[in-house]
Write a protein that holds these residues in place. Structure first.
Motif, PDB file in Angstrom:
ATOM      1  N   SER A   5      -3.376  31.867  10.426  1.00  0.00           N
ATOM      2  CA  SER A   5      -2.436  31.095  11.276  1.00  0.00           C
ATOM      3  C   SER A   5      -2.661  29.872  11.785  1.00  0.00           C
ATOM      4  O   SER A   5      -3.899  29.642  12.114  1.00  0.00           O
ATOM      5  CB  SER A   5      -2.469  32.375  12.340  1.00  0.00           C
ATOM      6  OG  SER A   5      -1.902  33.570  12.073  1.00  0.00           O
ATOM      7  N   GLU A  48       1.234  29.406  16.232  1.00  0.00           N
ATOM      8  CA  GLU A  48       2.189  30.170  15.355  1.00  0.00           C
ATOM      9  C   GLU A  48       1.979  31.430  16.075  1.00  0.00           C
ATOM     10  O   GLU A  48       1.151  32.147  16.419  1.00  0.00           O
ATOM     11  CB  GLU A  48       1.670  30.110  14.149  1.00  0.00           C
ATOM     12  CG  GLU A  48       2.180  28.862  13.322  1.00  0.00           C
ATOM     13  CD  GLU A  48       2.044  28.990  11.963  1.00  0.00           C
ATOM     14  OE1 GLU A  48       2.775  28.595  11.163  1.00  0.00           O
ATOM     15  OE2 GLU A  48       0.855  29.535  11.398  1.00  0.00           O
ATOM     16  N   GLU A  58       5.771  33.752  12.277  1.00  0.00           N
ATOM     17  CA  GLU A  58       5.985  32.244  11.938  1.00  0.00           C
ATOM     18  C   GLU A  58       4.818  32.226  10.670  1.00  0.00           C
ATOM     19  O   GLU A  58       5.098  31.466   9.672  1.00  0.00           O
ATOM     20  CB  GLU A  58       5.846  31.170  13.001  1.00  0.00           C
ATOM     21  CG  GLU A  58       6.963  31.288  13.710  1.00  0.00           C
ATOM     22  CD  GLU A  58       6.617  30.670  15.199  1.00  0.00           C
ATOM     23  OE1 GLU A  58       7.710  30.257  15.772  1.00  0.00           O
ATOM     24  OE2 GLU A  58       5.488  30.456  15.403  1.00  0.00           O
TER      25      GLU A  58
END
Length: 204
Positions: A104, A108, A112
């Protein structure tokens, strides 16, 4: 049951030492001290012939916290993608079958990150998240440091006949759609963690 994958090996966290010792096989350790706990984890990293490690304590949350403190945390997300025909998208990475996933980025959400990673690794446009599947944990060493990757997995959907493109810079050499009845063909050419995700999604 909380478990952590070490490539093709597994660490289980239990509070039922007598029962597990009687019915399971592997390396067993009942928590005594932080020092000995750290030593047993280090030994498991080195002794690759040992496939399974069972860690025991009456307080499983305490045990998890002690374990997590030995690692640098990493957050990641991935997707189990299917099309309208229920075919499953799989990728070939470093010679093994895998599912698209990745770390990630700052700020985020897991959703997402999962959509971005699937889009980047497979060349898909805007895969649609249908549901959360499972959270997995994977420990590994890199440049002399120990990391614990926590990955959120989501089931996604795309339309049929979408174009796919493998992300070569991530060592992905193939993107393939696999029919449901063919899923067992990848069993011996993937990681136990991926099999765990497929089982949680009731695909395998």
């Amino acid at each position: 049951m909380y478990k952590v994958f070490f490539k093709d090996r597994t660490v289980f966290f239990r509070d039922d030492f007598p029962e597990a010792f009687r019915t399971k096989s592997g390396l067993f350790y009942k928590y005594e001290s932080r020092e000995s706990f750290s030593e047993i984890i280090g030994a498991f990293f080195r002794l690759e012939k040992i496939n399974t490690l069972y860690l025991f304590h009456d307080d499983l949350q305490f045990l998890r916290t002690e374990f997590n403190n030995l690692f640098i945390p990493v957050r990641a997300a991935g997707g189990l993608v299917r099309n309208s025909g229920k075919e499953l998208l799989i990728i070939r990475r470093n010679g093994l079958w895998d599912l698209p996933k990745g770390k990630s980025e700052k700020g985020e959400t897991p959703e997402e990150a999962a959509v971005r990673e699937v889009s980047e690794e497979c060349g898909l446009e805007s895969p649609e998240i249908k549901r959360f599947i499972v959270k997995t944990f994977h420990a590994y060493r890199q440049n002399g440091r120990s990391f614990l990757k926590e990955t959120d997995w989501f089931e996604m959907k795309v339309e049929d006949n979408v174009k796919t493109t493998p992300q070569l810079k991530e060592n992905i050499t193939e993107v393939r759609w696999l029919k449901p009845e063919m899923i067992n063909l990848i069993r011996n050419e993937t990681f136990p963690l991926i099999l765990e995700v497929l089982k949680e999604a009731k695909i395998m």
